[in-house]
Design an enzyme around this catalytic site. Structure first.
Site, PDB file in Angstrom:
ATOM      1  N   ARG A  89       0.920  -1.190   0.035  1.00  0.00           N
ATOM      2  CA  ARG A  89      -0.191   0.216  -0.062  1.00  0.00           C
ATOM      3  C   ARG A  89       1.024   1.131   0.657  1.00  0.00           C
ATOM      4  NH1 ARG A  89      -4.013  -0.791   5.298  1.00  0.00           N
ATOM      5  NH2 ARG A  89      -4.792   1.397   4.462  1.00  0.00           N
ATOM      6  N   HIS A  90       0.378   2.292  -0.650  1.00  0.00           N
ATOM      7  CA  HIS A  90       0.819   4.063  -0.362  1.00  0.00           C
ATOM      8  C   HIS A  90       0.946   3.696   1.424  1.00  0.00           C
ATOM      9  CE1 HIS A  90      -2.744   4.674   2.435  1.00  0.00           C
ATOM     10  NE2 HIS A  90      -3.488   4.324   1.472  1.00  0.00           N
ATOM     11  N   ASN A 107      -5.591   8.621   6.434  1.00  0.00           N
ATOM     12  CA  ASN A 107      -5.707   6.826   7.848  1.00  0.00           C
ATOM     13  C   ASN A 107      -5.158   7.119   8.898  1.00  0.00           C
ATOM     14  OD1 ASN A 107      -2.942   5.737   5.921  1.00  0.00           O
ATOM     15  ND2 ASN A 107      -4.815   4.782   5.544  1.00  0.00           N
ATOM     16  N   ARG A 164      -1.697   9.610  -2.404  1.00  0.00           N
ATOM     17  CA  ARG A 164      -0.639   8.641  -1.577  1.00  0.00           C
ATOM     18  C   ARG A 164      -0.112   8.231  -2.238  1.00  0.00           C
ATOM     19  NH1 ARG A 164      -5.981   8.287  -1.266  1.00  0.00           N
ATOM     20  NH2 ARG A 164      -7.049   6.086  -0.442  1.00  0.00           N
ATOM     21  N   GLU A 212      -7.951   3.474  -5.191  1.00  0.00           N
ATOM     22  CA  GLU A 212      -9.529   3.239  -4.004  1.00  0.00           C
ATOM     23  C   GLU A 212     -10.450   2.751  -4.046  1.00  0.00           C
ATOM     24  OE1 GLU A 212      -8.682   0.170  -2.266  1.00  0.00           O
ATOM     25  OE2 GLU A 212      -8.757   1.019  -0.077  1.00  0.00           O
ATOM     26  N   HIS A 224      -4.363   0.600  -2.623  1.00  0.00           N
ATOM     27  CA  HIS A 224      -4.644   0.567  -1.491  1.00  0.00           C
ATOM     28  C   HIS A 224      -5.323  -0.768  -0.770  1.00  0.00           C
ATOM     29  CE1 HIS A 224      -4.850   4.723  -2.927  1.00  0.00           C
ATOM     30  NE2 HIS A 224      -4.543   4.217  -3.723  1.00  0.00           N
TER      31      HIS A 224
END
Lengths: 439, 577
Positions: free
Chosen positions: B364-365, B371, B414, B434, B499
């Site tokens: 993932r980023h 987040n 991101r 995402e 994502h």
């Protein structure tokens, strides 16, 4: 995009970076192979249209065209006799001229795929092409069409050869006879493809193969229309998921009658997953399939707004959209370019199917229409797709016949032309000049 | 307030509750009524399901224990005569909502039916009195009208089982219920202990009898799977090297109304065959008690047993059959008579896969601002820890020493920021974005529970199929990610920076996870998953890059009832700022 000095960090208008995948590293040369009247030009044109639509700059180079420019008047099949030295010389020159243009298109003009459309029936000729490609750093992909069904060949000649410039001064019988002899000239030296090319298909080649496996020539018609007039339409609002107005429902009924009158066997009906297309399909009282990918373009933050409100809240966005409507992406939404990508499976399935009615939306219909009518990215977002009108597309010869059938139910106009002033600094009146009337 | 509660239920997804006269208590009361009505409706739907036949089932709620995805409703038509015609066969209407009795109901055209939106998938369906009526196919396309039987052909060690398993995994992932039937497995169950290649000798009567029985048993299970259990594709994995055997299968298929598609693998490269034997045969139950040399020798003799009677698919003799012949592991292909959508998808897939060793890295980023605040979706940038991850990722990639690594990101800030830290070229894919949470974008779970408790509960009931209002479902995601999977198959070494939901979908494809498991796969921030194809599957290595990050994984809570308390709903929400 990474911030660069003096550059806006707007990502929406970035071009090559948004491409899903860099299709090819080096350009591809597609080479047709086959006797005359085997559908090479049909395949070339169709493939070119498809590749351009999905965003791969492609051009076809038909050697017959070059020959017609060189030898102004076609006399007879004798030109193609294998012992006609003069004819052979001219044909070789034409092939070279075409290859030269291919080289220029792929190496200098930004083309990514060139379709070299000629018989290329001898190994010797194909070897020349392979060497040409190697010298220039092009990949080669052969597409051979083999057919011995006399009915198919006859139909082919009737559909596309009789109308050819070569035969303008002949009657049907003479033309057919001459063409048959022309075919004979190639038959003896025909060497079908058996080159062992030691490499694996790359992305564009496997896409091409997939496409070619899905197309067919069975006669059929594709009907495209939008949903009936919706509540949001009437209020001049874009997007959303509203239901039909009474006039929209009337359209549904008229559409049902129209479909019955057309007397189509086995008609498939497709809709999006938005209420207004489904409501329209319900009026037909036939089974239908819902496709999420047929949903209208996502206008992101501008969903359900009137153009006046967009100008009010997002004048910059509104201007950028007018500057490049194809590539412009709404904030948190989509662009026409995104739409085309999302619609590709629909096009592929439309190619596989026979009679289909697609009940969709304005932007979606423009994209589909652009594919069938070979419209450019610039023309696409301005194609006219009014409510309550059905477009009937019937493949014919190398293209598509279009019939526009209005079902005579009044509806609001939702077509907004490109205004004259697309400058970011323009005034509201200038921006809203072309907004169609609404409540 | 003249609208009935049921009618209002239909409108609940649109903006305002129309009967709202501006008084909050009145609105609350209406909302509660609607919720109760929805619950009653869900219960009624369950009742109807229990009475209805399997083919028209469409679960609105499914805390289901089914391992396969439900088959979309479709017509019972089977046209067994389609297959061997000279011309393109006519495929009967694919849309699913007609069954013979439904057709008759349609006959007198009346007013168009009212529509109601399915609360789980947000699909508009026709309804009577506010209740869903028929079941229109919700699948993008009805893949097949009649089930398809894929039949492998080829000498041993030509990759048939590899292809069968891979194809099965792919088809299941895109939503086509598929199962493979390996005749060798049946044989192992029948003949408990494998002695030697002698079993396969063409003059071994006993052996031949058993092998024929096993093939029949497998075909019988195929029939059951396709005709009774809702399967759509069955892969019959065996050598099928004689025309006689294939003819038997074709007849079997015709009798049962299945389409047949042959997949032949032809290869004479001794290195490829050797490698094959080493990778998958040595570990086979047949050879547990042999050393490598003995196993290889025996297997070579086994292959010899088939060679004399091998009748490859012939361009002339078999011109009426539908097949693809894969030559030398994809150096050349011969494709004949592709009949329908699923066959063309299969051919496309088979032409894109390869066996060149490579690794796929999924991550993932880096940790993002949203987040950290426990918010979903949005397009925020990295936190300092997220940027730290980018640096660590760059080091990691260098250490891996991968040649020609492709790097892909989504078009969200991101992932791009993360890729920028690698200082290598990368490609942005919009389809890697995402999952779109629609009206819930940028909300915390607490806020979703507050504003949309019903939605939140429905999501927990069926996280795979649940679609956010004006958003997407995991099921939608899978469809959108299919081109990524196809391109991943074509490529070699790739790093995909994406994502949580996207990564779960991709991982589920490689690790053959079901629709039920997929939305709960663990994909923590700052962890790279390295996938390396090996034998018939995928080896996974999970490498944490040791940069702290918030946990974004929310387990399925125990109570998924729409009447649960807020506390029950938020029980599994991970901590955040």
């Amino acid at each position: 995009m990474p911030m660069m000095r003096g550059c806006s960090s707007r990502t929406k208008l970035a071009q090559n970076q948004d491409r899903a995948v860099c299709m090819t590293n080096c350009p591809t040369l597609i080479v047709t192979v086959g006797l005359p009247a085997r559908g090479k030009t049909y395949i070339s044109k169709k493939l070119t249209r498809y590749l351009n639509w999905i965003g791969v700059p492609t051009r076809e180079f038909n050697v017959g065209q070059y020959r017609r420019e060189c030898v102004k008047i076609y006399k007879s099949f004798e030109f193609f006799r294998p012992d006609n030295e003069e004819g052979l010389k001219i044909r070789r020159q034409c092939a070279s001229a075409a290859l030269n243009d291919v080289r220029q298109y792929l190496s200098e003009e930004g083309g990514q795929v060139a379709v070299f459309d000629a018989t290329n029936t001898t190994r010797e000729r194909r070897e020349t092409i392979i060497q040409f490609a190697e010298q220039n750093g092009f990949k080669v992909f052969f597409v051979e069409s083999v057919c011995e069904d006399p009915d198919v060949i006859q139909e082919n000649i009737v559909q596309v050869k009789l109308g050819s410039p070569d035969y303008t001064n002949c009657n049907t019988e003479e033309a057919v006879e001459d063409f048959m002899k022309r075919i004979k000239c190639y038959e003896n030296s025909y060497e079908t493809l058996d080159e062992v090319l030691d490499r694996v298909l790359d992305h564009i080649q496997s896409r091409i193969v997939y496409y070619l496996m899905n197309i067919h020539i069975t006669p059929r018609s594709i009907y495209l229309c939008r949903h009936g007039e919706s509540e949001l339409n009437v209020n001049g609002r874009i997007g959303g998921d509203s239901g039909l107005t009474p006039r929209g429902k009337e359209f549904g009924k008229k559409l049902s009658q129209f479909i019955l009158e057309q007397g189509i066997s086995d008609l498939k009906v497709w809709t999006s997953q938005m209420k207004r297309t489904i409501q329209t399909a319900e009026a037909l009282h036939v089974p239908y399939e819902q496709w999420k990918v047929l949903n209208e373009i996502d206008a992101g933050v501008c969903e359900e707004m009137m153009y006046e409100e967009i100008q009010d809240h997002y004048p910059l966005e509104f201007a950028l959209r007018d500057q490049d409507k194809y590539r412009y992406r709404y904030p948190k939404g989509e662009s026409y370019e995104d739409l085309v990508q999302r619609l590709e499976p629909v096009i592929m399935e439309l190619e596989r199917q026979e009679n289909v009615l697609v009940i969709c939306h304005q932007a979606v219909m423009r994209c589909l229409l652009a594919y069938f009518l070979d419209k450019t990215a610039e023309e696409l977002p301005y194609l006219k797709c009014p409510l309550h009108t059905v477009l009937k597309l019937t493949p014919v010869a190398y293209g598509c016949k279009v019939e526009s059938i209005s079902l005579n139910v009044d509806a609001v106009d939702t077509h907004r032309e490109r205004p004259e002033n697309v400058e970011v600094s323009r005034m509201s009146e200038e921006a809203l000049l072309t907004v169609p009337a609404h409540q | 307030m003249s609208l009935t509660v049921k009618q209002r239920m239909c409108c609940v997804r649109t903006t305002a509750i129309t009967a709202d006269c501006g008084q909050p208590e009145a609105r609350d009361k209406i909302e509660r009524e609607i919720e109760r009505e929805i619950e009653r409706e869900i219960e009624r739907e369950r009742e109807r399901e229990r009475e209805r036949e399997p083919a028209t089932r469409d679960r609105i709620v499914s805390p289901s224990t089914r391992t396969e995805q439900p088959r979309a409703a479709r017509m019972k038509h089977r046209s067994s005569s389609e297959q061997h015609h000279g011309k393109r066969p006519r495929v009967p209407a694919a849309a699913a909502s007609t069954s013979p009795q439904d057709r008759m109901e349609d006959k007198p055209p009346s007013n168009p039916r009212e529509l109601t939106q399915n609360p789980l998938k947000k699909i508009w369906m026709p309804c009577k009195n506010g209740l869903p009526e028929k079941h229109i196919s919700q699948r993008k396309i009805c893949m097949t009208n009649c089930p398809t039987l894929i039949v492998t052909v080829g000498l041993p060690a030509r990759g048939k089982t590899y292809i069968s398993k891979k194809l099965t995994r792919y088809l299941n992932w895109i939503g086509v219920p598929t199962r493979e039937f390996n005749v060798g497995q049946y044989r192992r169950e029948c003949v408990k202990i494998y002695k030697s290649f002698e079993f396969f000798r063409p003059d071994n009567e006993e052996g031949l009898k058993i092998r024929r029985q096993c093939a029949s048993a497998a075909l019988n299970d195929v029939r059951q799977y396709l005709s009774e259990e809702g399967g759509q594709v069955a892969v019959f994995d065996a050598t099928n090297t004689t025309r006689e055997r294939r003819e038997t299968i074709i007849q079997f298929a015709e009798q049962n109304g299945f389409k047949v598609f042959f997949v032949e693998s032809v290869c004479e490269d001794p290195d490829v065959i050797q490698e094959n034997i080493v990778q998958v045969k040595l570990g086979s139950p047949d050879y547990t008690n042999c050393n490598t040399e003995e196993a290889v020798e025996d297997f070579m003799k086994r292959i010899k047993c088939y060679e004399n009677s091998y009748e490859t698919l012939d361009e002339v003799l078999d011109r009426d059959l539908s097949y693809i012949k894969i030559i030398d592991v994809g150096q050349r292909y011969l494709v004949n008579r592709v009949l329908d959508h699923i066959q063309s998808r299969i051919v496309y897939y088979l032409m894109n896969i390869h066996i060149t060793p490579r690794s796929i890295y999924l991550c993932r980023h880096g940790e993002s601002e949203l987040n950290v605040n426990g918010r979903i979706g949005g397009d925020s940038g990295l936190t300092p820890r997220g940027k730290e991850f980018g640096k660590k990722l760059s080091q990691f990639i260098l250490e891996q020493g991968i040649s020609d690594l492709k790097v892909w990101t989504s078009q969200m800030k991101r992932t791009i920021q993360t890729a920028e830290a690698l200082h290598v070229p990368y490609e942005q894919w919009k389809v890697l974005n995402e999952i779109d949470a629609g009206v819930c974008e940028e909300m915390m779970y607490e806020e979703i529970q507050d504003h949309y408790p019903l939605e939140f509960a429905l999501r927990d009931q069926d996280k795979y199929r649940y679609r956010y209002p004006k958003g997407e479902s995991y099921e939608d995601l899978v469809q959108r990610l299919e081109p990524v999977i196809m391109e991943l198959e074509r490529q070699e070494n790739v790093l995909v920076i994406c994502h949580q939901a996207v990564m779960r979908c991709l991982l589920a494809y490689f690790l053959d996870k079901t629709a039920e498991e997929l939305p709960y796969l663990k994909c923590p921030l700052h962890t790279v998953l390295k996938l390396t194809p090996v034998a018939y599957g995928c080896k996974v290595e999970s490498i944490s890059l040791n940069v702290d990050a918030v946990d974004t994984h929310r387990e399925r809570p125990e109570n998924v009832n729409i009447h649960r308390t807020t506390r029950d709903a938020l029980q599994t929400v991970p901590p955040h700022l």
